[in-house]
Motif scaffolding. Structure first.
Motif, PDB file in Angstrom:
ATOM      1  N   ARG A  24       0.831  -1.194   0.000  1.00 48.25           N
ATOM      2  CA  ARG A  24       0.000   0.000   0.000  1.00 48.25           C
ATOM      3  C   ARG A  24       0.873   1.254   0.000  1.00 48.25           C
ATOM      4  NH1 ARG A  24      -2.038  -2.977   4.117  1.00 48.25           N
ATOM      5  NH2 ARG A  24      -1.286  -1.448   5.634  1.00 48.25           N
ATOM      6  N   ALA A  25       0.292   2.361  -0.533  1.00 53.21           N
ATOM      7  CA  ALA A  25       1.053   3.609  -0.650  1.00 53.21           C
ATOM      8  C   ALA A  25       1.518   4.109   0.718  1.00 53.21           C
ATOM      9  CB  ALA A  25       0.204   4.667  -1.352  1.00 53.21           C
ATOM     10  N   GLY A  26       0.613   4.036   1.717  1.00 57.76           N
ATOM     11  CA  GLY A  26       0.986   4.484   3.058  1.00 57.76           C
ATOM     12  C   GLY A  26       2.104   3.665   3.654  1.00 57.76           C
ATOM     13  N   ALA A  27       2.006   2.349   3.498  1.00 57.67           N
ATOM     14  CA  ALA A  27       3.055   1.476   4.028  1.00 57.67           C
ATOM     15  C   ALA A  27       4.367   1.712   3.299  1.00 57.67           C
ATOM     16  CB  ALA A  27       2.629   0.014   3.894  1.00 57.67           C
ATOM     17  N   GLY A  28       4.303   1.923   1.979  1.00 53.61           N
ATOM     18  CA  GLY A  28       5.527   2.193   1.221  1.00 53.61           C
ATOM     19  C   GLY A  28       6.193   3.477   1.662  1.00 53.61           C
ATOM     20  N   ALA A  29       5.393   4.505   1.949  1.00 50.02           N
ATOM     21  CA  ALA A  29       5.961   5.776   2.411  1.00 50.02           C
ATOM     22  C   ALA A  29       6.636   5.621   3.760  1.00 50.02           C
ATOM     23  CB  ALA A  29       4.859   6.835   2.478  1.00 50.02           C
ATOM     24  N   ARG A  30       6.016   4.826   4.653  1.00 52.96           N
ATOM     25  CA  ARG A  30       6.626   4.616   5.978  1.00 52.96           C
ATOM     26  C   ARG A  30       7.939   3.846   5.853  1.00 52.96           C
ATOM     27  NH1 ARG A  30       1.193   3.642   7.419  1.00 52.96           N
ATOM     28  NH2 ARG A  30       1.521   1.385   7.408  1.00 52.96           N
ATOM     29  N   VAL A  31       7.956   2.845   4.977  1.00 50.68           N
ATOM     30  CA  VAL A  31       9.193   2.081   4.773  1.00 50.68           C
ATOM     31  C   VAL A  31      10.303   2.986   4.248  1.00 50.68           C
ATOM     32  CG1 VAL A  31      10.263   0.274   3.365  1.00 50.68           C
ATOM     33  CG2 VAL A  31       8.054  -0.144   4.458  1.00 50.68           C
ATOM     34  N   ALA A  32       9.954   3.837   3.256  1.00 48.02           N
ATOM     35  CA  ALA A  32      10.943   4.763   2.706  1.00 48.02           C
ATOM     36  C   ALA A  32      11.448   5.732   3.775  1.00 48.02           C
ATOM     37  CB  ALA A  32      10.332   5.531   1.535  1.00 48.02           C
ATOM     38  N   LEU A  33      10.540   6.190   4.633  1.00 43.87           N
ATOM     39  CA  LEU A  33      10.935   7.118   5.696  1.00 43.87           C
ATOM     40  C   LEU A  33      11.897   6.451   6.674  1.00 43.87           C
ATOM     41  CD1 LEU A  33      10.650   9.839   7.115  1.00 43.87           C
ATOM     42  CD2 LEU A  33       8.629   8.920   8.296  1.00 43.87           C
ATOM     43  N   VAL A  34      11.604   5.209   7.044  1.00 37.99           N
ATOM     44  CA  VAL A  34      12.483   4.474   7.960  1.00 37.99           C
ATOM     45  C   VAL A  34      13.870   4.310   7.346  1.00 37.99           C
ATOM     46  CG1 VAL A  34      12.882   2.236   9.053  1.00 37.99           C
ATOM     47  CG2 VAL A  34      10.627   3.290   9.175  1.00 37.99           C
ATOM     48  N   ARG A  35      13.911   3.993   6.067  1.00 43.53           N
ATOM     49  CA  ARG A  35      15.208   3.820   5.399  1.00 43.53           C
ATOM     50  C   ARG A  35      15.985   5.134   5.367  1.00 43.53           C
ATOM     51  NH1 ARG A  35      13.145   0.163   0.202  1.00 43.53           N
ATOM     52  NH2 ARG A  35      12.874  -1.791   1.359  1.00 43.53           N
ATOM     53  N   ILE A  36      15.291   6.225   5.066  1.00 48.32           N
ATOM     54  CA  ILE A  36      15.960   7.525   5.019  1.00 48.32           C
ATOM     55  C   ILE A  36      16.511   7.895   6.391  1.00 48.32           C
ATOM     56  CG2 ILE A  36      15.573   9.998   4.685  1.00 48.32           C
ATOM     57  CD1 ILE A  36      13.546   9.240   2.499  1.00 48.32           C
ATOM     58  N   VAL A  37      15.709   7.679   7.440  1.00 49.36           N
ATOM     59  CA  VAL A  37      16.148   7.988   8.804  1.00 49.36           C
ATOM     60  C   VAL A  37      17.356   7.128   9.176  1.00 49.36           C
ATOM     61  CG1 VAL A  37      15.493   7.871  11.240  1.00 49.36           C
ATOM     62  CG2 VAL A  37      13.900   8.823   9.562  1.00 49.36           C
ATOM     63  N   LEU A  38      17.329   5.848   8.799  1.00 47.35           N
ATOM     64  CA  LEU A  38      18.444   4.961   9.117  1.00 47.35           C
ATOM     65  C   LEU A  38      19.725   5.422   8.446  1.00 47.35           C
ATOM     66  CD1 LEU A  38      19.574   2.366  10.358  1.00 47.35           C
ATOM     67  CD2 LEU A  38      18.781   1.130   8.323  1.00 47.35           C
ATOM     68  N   VAL A  39      19.638   5.731   7.140  1.00 41.69           N
ATOM     69  CA  VAL A  39      20.827   6.182   6.411  1.00 41.69           C
ATOM     70  C   VAL A  39      21.333   7.499   6.988  1.00 41.69           C
ATOM     71  CG1 VAL A  39      21.672   6.998   4.180  1.00 41.69           C
ATOM     72  CG2 VAL A  39      20.207   4.971   4.296  1.00 41.69           C
ATOM     73  N   ALA A  40      20.421   8.432   7.276  1.00 36.09           N
ATOM     74  CA  ALA A  40      20.825   9.721   7.840  1.00 36.09           C
ATOM     75  C   ALA A  40      21.495   9.542   9.196  1.00 36.09           C
ATOM     76  CB  ALA A  40      19.610  10.634   7.959  1.00 36.09           C
ATOM     77  N   THR A  41      20.971   8.631  10.016  1.00 31.82           N
ATOM     78  CA  THR A  41      21.562   8.376  11.332  1.00 31.82           C
ATOM     79  C   THR A  41      22.976   7.832  11.203  1.00 31.82           C
ATOM     80  OG1 THR A  41      19.367   7.925  12.258  1.00 31.82           O
ATOM     81  CG2 THR A  41      21.273   7.110  13.491  1.00 31.82           C
ATOM     82  N   ILE A  42      23.156   6.909  10.266  1.00 35.78           N
ATOM     83  CA  ILE A  42      24.489   6.333  10.050  1.00 35.78           C
ATOM     84  C   ILE A  42      25.472   7.414   9.606  1.00 35.78           C
ATOM     85  CG2 ILE A  42      25.815   4.752   8.609  1.00 35.78           C
ATOM     86  CD1 ILE A  42      23.363   2.914   8.581  1.00 35.78           C
ATOM     87  N   LEU A  43      25.044   8.268   8.669  1.00 35.11           N
ATOM     88  CA  LEU A  43      25.933   9.307   8.157  1.00 35.11           C
ATOM     89  C   LEU A  43      26.285  10.325   9.239  1.00 35.11           C
ATOM     90  CD1 LEU A  43      24.355   9.969   4.628  1.00 35.11           C
ATOM     91  CD2 LEU A  43      26.391   8.615   5.184  1.00 35.11           C
ATOM     92  N   VAL A  44      25.292  10.729  10.018  1.00 30.76           N
ATOM     93  CA  VAL A  44      25.552  11.698  11.084  1.00 30.76           C
ATOM     94  C   VAL A  44      26.476  11.102  12.139  1.00 30.76           C
ATOM     95  CG1 VAL A  44      24.469  12.965  12.988  1.00 30.76           C
ATOM     96  CG2 VAL A  44      23.417  12.989  10.720  1.00 30.76           C
ATOM     97  N   THR A  45      26.238   9.849  12.503  1.00 26.83           N
ATOM     98  CA  THR A  45      27.091   9.177  13.492  1.00 26.83           C
ATOM     99  C   THR A  45      28.516   9.059  12.991  1.00 26.83           C
ATOM    100  OG1 THR A  45      25.180   7.915  14.296  1.00 26.83           O
ATOM    101  CG2 THR A  45      27.366   7.088  14.869  1.00 26.83           C
ATOM    102  N   TRP A  46      28.650   8.690  11.709  1.00 30.41           N
ATOM    103  CA  TRP A  46      29.988   8.570  11.128  1.00 30.41           C
ATOM    104  C   TRP A  46      30.737   9.903  11.182  1.00 30.41           C
ATOM    105  CZ3 TRP A  46      32.485   4.326   8.810  1.00 30.41           C
ATOM    106  CH2 TRP A  46      33.686   4.630   8.157  1.00 30.41           C
ATOM    107  N   GLU A  47      30.060  10.971  10.772  1.00 27.63           N
ATOM    108  CA  GLU A  47      30.703  12.287  10.752  1.00 27.63           C
ATOM    109  C   GLU A  47      31.055  12.740  12.166  1.00 27.63           C
ATOM    110  OE1 GLU A  47      32.362  15.463   8.709  1.00 27.63           O
ATOM    111  OE2 GLU A  47      31.536  13.566   7.971  1.00 27.63           O
ATOM    112  N   ALA A  48      30.192  12.411  13.132  1.00 23.61           N
ATOM    113  CA  ALA A  48      30.471  12.790  14.517  1.00 23.61           C
ATOM    114  C   ALA A  48      31.693  12.051  15.049  1.00 23.61           C
ATOM    115  CB  ALA A  48      29.251  12.501  15.384  1.00 23.61           C
ATOM    116  N   VAL A  49      31.790  10.762  14.764  1.00 20.37           N
ATOM    117  CA  VAL A  49      32.957   9.983  15.206  1.00 20.37           C
ATOM    118  C   VAL A  49      34.218  10.497  14.525  1.00 20.37           C
ATOM    119  CG1 VAL A  49      34.007   7.689  15.183  1.00 20.37           C
ATOM    120  CG2 VAL A  49      31.587   7.941  15.743  1.00 20.37           C
ATOM    121  N   SER A  50      34.102  10.838  13.219  1.00 16.05           N
ATOM    122  CA  SER A  50      35.261  11.361  12.497  1.00 16.05           C
ATOM    123  C   SER A  50      35.757  12.666  13.106  1.00 16.05           C
ATOM    124  CB  SER A  50      34.892  11.567  11.024  1.00 16.05           C
ATOM    125  OG  SER A  50      35.940  12.205  10.322  1.00 16.05           O
ATOM    126  N   ALA A  51      34.835  13.551  13.457  1.00 13.16           N
ATOM    127  CA  ALA A  51      35.218  14.860  14.009  1.00 13.16           C
ATOM    128  C   ALA A  51      35.678  14.779  15.458  1.00 13.16           C
ATOM    129  CB  ALA A  51      34.045  15.828  13.896  1.00 13.16           C
TER     130      ALA A  51
END
Length: 256
Positions: free
Chosen positions: A2-29
């Motif tokens: 369903r469209a709603g479920a697909g949007a939630r899945v995409a949002l979870v993936r975006i949040v996960l990737v963003a969290t990984i990138l922010v964590t990586w940059e924080a550890v690097s700095a």
């Protein structure tokens, strides 16, 4: 989906990737780890840009892709033939299928010294590692697919006195397209792993060699750039085979 479920899945993936990138940059700095062990995202991005602009990268990519392609062809055909034999013959299945199930999860890198003795230090040993890695999941998937074939189809083929080759090409393979493609999907993943591991152990060409070379020179941005490019290429190949498997599965359901 369903469209709603697909949007939630995409949002979870975006949040996960963003969290990984922010964590990586924080550890690097932060400087918590040794200098340059966790380079900044900007450094990695620059390394990716330079890597993709380097002709040597594409030459080594071609070497690795060729090794994986040949390994998948050899291991895939051998696994497919073995799976069909085991699925079609109950005695052979009882005698040998348990061996496949036990050997399948075994790390294939332990066979690399044997592959070197048999095929030398060139591309032959890397192809052999990839082939032996992908053989098991394809054979197991093909054997399972054989047992899912509608018995009516098999009886029809035998009633027309089809030869073994005709049974394979006209009955078995069309009826188990989805299991075969799923097996290839799994086989491709382990073929990539086996080939790259072999390249990191003993090679002067290929992407695995470039990764271990970057590590030896402590060029961490380049090493991470190579790993990211490998990751993206593997995802792309896996998505392509997965799409083919889903298409085959839907076609199979429509014919029932």
């Amino acid at each position: 989906m369903r469209a709603g479920a697909g949007a939630r899945v995409a949002l979870v993936r975006i949040v996960l990737v963003a969290t990984i990138l922010v964590t990586w940059e924080a550890v690097s700095a932060s400087g918590w780890l040794f200098r340059d062990v966790v380079p900044s995202l900007a450094a990695i991005g620059t390394a990716i840009f330079r890597l993709l602009g380097n002709p040597d990268f594409y030459a080594n990519l071609g070497v690795t892709a060729g090794e994986i392609g040949v390994a998948l062809a050899i291991g895939g055909l051998a696994g497919l033939a073995t799976g069909i034999l085991l699925g079609a013959n109950r005695f052979l299945s009882d005698a040998f299928e348990s061996m496949l199930l036990y050997l399948g999860p075994t790390p294939k890198i332990i066979f690399f010294p044997v592959m070197i003795m048999w095929f030398g230090v060139g591309t032959g040993s890397k192809i052999a590692m990839g082939a032996i890695s992908c053989f098991f999941p394809i054979a197991i998937s093909a054997a399972a697919g054989m047992r899912e074939i509608d018995g009516v189809l098999i009886r029809v083929g035998r009633s027309f006195r089809a030869s073994p080759w005709q049974m394979v090409t006209k009955i078995y393979l069309p009826a188990m397209r989805a299991p075969i493609l799923n097996g290839i999907r799994l086989g491709l993943g382990v073929a990539v792993i086996g080939t790259l591991l072999a390249e990191t152990k003993l090679s002067n060409r290929g992407l695995g060699y470039l990764v271990i070379q970057s590590y030896s020179l402590f060029d961490m941005p380049r090493m991470y750039a190579l790993l990211i490019v490998l990751f993206v290429l593997a995802i792309g190949a896996n998505m392509l085979v997965g799409r083919l498997a889903r298409t085959a599965s839907m076609a199979e359901r429509r014919t029932r």
